[in-house]
Design a protein around this motif. Sequence first.
Motif, short mmCIF file in Angstrom:
data_model
loop_
_atom_site.label_atom_id
_atom_site.label_comp_id
_atom_site.label_asym_id
_atom_site.label_seq_id
_atom_site.Cartn_x
_atom_site.Cartn_y
_atom_site.Cartn_z
N VAL A 186 7.68 -6.80 -32.05
CA VAL A 186 6.42 -7.21 -31.50
C VAL A 186 6.01 -8.51 -31.85
O VAL A 186 6.33 -9.18 -32.90
CB VAL A 186 5.12 -6.21 -31.64
CG1 VAL A 186 5.82 -4.71 -31.21
CG2 VAL A 186 4.63 -6.17 -33.10
N ARG A 187 4.67 -9.19 -31.03
CA ARG A 187 4.25 -10.35 -31.47
C ARG A 187 3.16 -10.01 -32.47
O ARG A 187 2.17 -9.29 -31.73
CB ARG A 187 3.98 -11.01 -30.27
CG ARG A 187 3.21 -12.59 -30.33
CD ARG A 187 3.10 -13.44 -29.21
NE ARG A 187 4.26 -13.76 -28.62
CZ ARG A 187 4.20 -14.52 -27.34
NH1 ARG A 187 3.16 -14.85 -26.84
NH2 ARG A 187 5.43 -14.84 -26.91
N TRP A 188 2.63 -10.97 -33.32
CA TRP A 188 1.52 -10.79 -33.91
C TRP A 188 0.32 -11.38 -33.43
O TRP A 188 0.44 -12.45 -33.48
CB TRP A 188 1.79 -11.52 -35.45
CG TRP A 188 0.54 -11.12 -36.72
CD1 TRP A 188 -0.33 -10.12 -36.37
CD2 TRP A 188 0.37 -11.34 -37.72
NE1 TRP A 188 -1.30 -10.07 -37.36
CE2 TRP A 188 -0.86 -10.99 -38.43
CE3 TRP A 188 0.94 -12.42 -38.66
CZ2 TRP A 188 -1.29 -11.37 -39.48
CZ3 TRP A 188 0.52 -12.77 -39.68
CH2 TRP A 188 -0.58 -12.15 -40.24
N GLY A 189 -0.88 -10.65 -33.01
CA GLY A 189 -1.94 -11.11 -32.25
C GLY A 189 -2.10 -10.33 -31.22
O GLY A 189 -1.26 -10.45 -30.03
N LEU A 190 -3.00 -9.42 -30.97
CA LEU A 190 -3.01 -8.55 -30.08
C LEU A 190 -3.48 -8.89 -28.78
O LEU A 190 -4.62 -9.67 -28.74
CB LEU A 190 -3.82 -7.32 -30.57
CG LEU A 190 -3.91 -6.16 -29.67
CD1 LEU A 190 -3.84 -4.69 -30.50
CD2 LEU A 190 -5.37 -5.85 -28.68
N VAL A 191 -3.07 -8.67 -27.59
CA VAL A 191 -3.48 -9.13 -26.27
C VAL A 191 -3.84 -7.98 -25.75
O VAL A 191 -2.98 -6.82 -25.48
CB VAL A 191 -2.24 -9.93 -25.57
CG1 VAL A 191 -2.70 -10.21 -24.25
CG2 VAL A 191 -1.67 -10.95 -26.05
N PRO A 192 -5.09 -7.81 -25.42
CA PRO A 192 -5.56 -6.60 -24.71
C PRO A 192 -5.08 -6.13 -23.37
O PRO A 192 -4.73 -7.40 -22.66
CB PRO A 192 -7.29 -6.75 -24.70
CG PRO A 192 -7.45 -7.79 -25.76
CD PRO A 192 -6.41 -8.48 -25.44
N PHE A 193 -4.98 -5.22 -22.97
CA PHE A 193 -4.02 -4.84 -21.77
C PHE A 193 -4.93 -5.46 -20.42
O PHE A 193 -4.29 -5.60 -19.31
CB PHE A 193 -4.00 -3.34 -21.45
CG PHE A 193 -5.29 -2.88 -21.26
CD1 PHE A 193 -5.81 -2.63 -19.78
CD2 PHE A 193 -6.27 -2.26 -22.32
CE1 PHE A 193 -7.01 -1.76 -19.57
CE2 PHE A 193 -7.49 -1.44 -22.17
CZ PHE A 193 -7.93 -1.15 -20.53
N TRP A 194 -6.24 -5.87 -20.62
CA TRP A 194 -6.90 -6.25 -19.46
C TRP A 194 -7.29 -7.70 -19.57
O TRP A 194 -7.72 -8.30 -18.71
CB TRP A 194 -8.37 -5.59 -19.52
CG TRP A 194 -9.07 -5.49 -20.71
CD1 TRP A 194 -9.23 -4.45 -21.56
CD2 TRP A 194 -9.68 -6.65 -21.69
NE1 TRP A 194 -9.82 -4.74 -22.79
CE2 TRP A 194 -10.20 -5.88 -22.89
CE3 TRP A 194 -9.71 -7.75 -21.47
CZ2 TRP A 194 -10.92 -6.66 -23.97
CZ3 TRP A 194 -10.45 -8.58 -22.69
CH2 TRP A 194 -11.05 -8.14 -23.66
N ALA A 195 -6.48 -8.56 -20.55
CA ALA A 195 -6.68 -9.87 -20.74
C ALA A 195 -5.60 -10.58 -19.60
O ALA A 195 -4.77 -10.17 -18.96
CB ALA A 195 -5.91 -10.25 -22.00
#
Length: 272
Positions: free
Chosen positions: A68-77
């Motif tokens: 995965v990529r480090w740095g969470l992207v919210p599903f609504w972004a």
Amino acid sequence: MCGRYASTKAPADLADEFHAVDATAESAQRPDYNVAPTKDITVVVERHPRDDDGAPDPDVTERSLRTVRWGLVPFWAKDPSAGARMVNARSETITEKPAFRRAVASRRCLFPMDGWYEWQRSAAVPKSEGGTGKPTKQPYFTHYADGDTLAMAGIWEFWKPKDGELAEKYPDGLVTACVLTTEAVGALAQVHDRMPLVLSPDAWNDWLDPDAAADAAEVSRLLTPPSPELVSTLEIRPVSPMVNSVRNNNPELLDRIPDDQVQEPIQLDLLS
């Protein structure tokens, strides 16, 4: 905090240690002595496998290593740039924040690592008193004394753009994750007031369970800081400021530096 860590073990070895299937395939990362935000990383997840129609099997779970990529992207972004600002999440408020509460309810993961870096910040000493006039930041590396792999509590999320250029760039979407942090325990507080939420092996099953209750009270039970007993098994050592640059990535970053090179040294029984 936590903004850098080291992860050098092969995925096959991590799969054995975490009783997981290695699903990283060709995307598996090489040993990384300076893992930084926005890099592709390996995490441990546990999910219900899906059939050809995408339906999950409620009676079976599978634990696996994923990239995965480090740095969470919210599903609504609207775009993935938010991930660069969401590499950590405070465990005390994670169930309340819109960016994290859905993920912490059902998309929990583990960040396997050799150890993490933290910077002790000290006030500037004026040049007139022999200092540089600038604040100092002495990096320290924290790890299990016996060399076992640390497991940090994390959460992950799936983001997929609906249309446009981003849909062309990310046709399969993007899976991202972040580390949970908590108040520093014991002597670790001498370095920084925050630390990653380290989970002992006997907590891994509960944390990864995709069917754990999603209510705030049940999730909060899993968010308690590590015990003093666990922290007592950690060692901390001062390391070179070379780790400050993500361009530096070699085993020497983990080496303890001589005492006369340590900026504003601290006295810790945990120092190796």
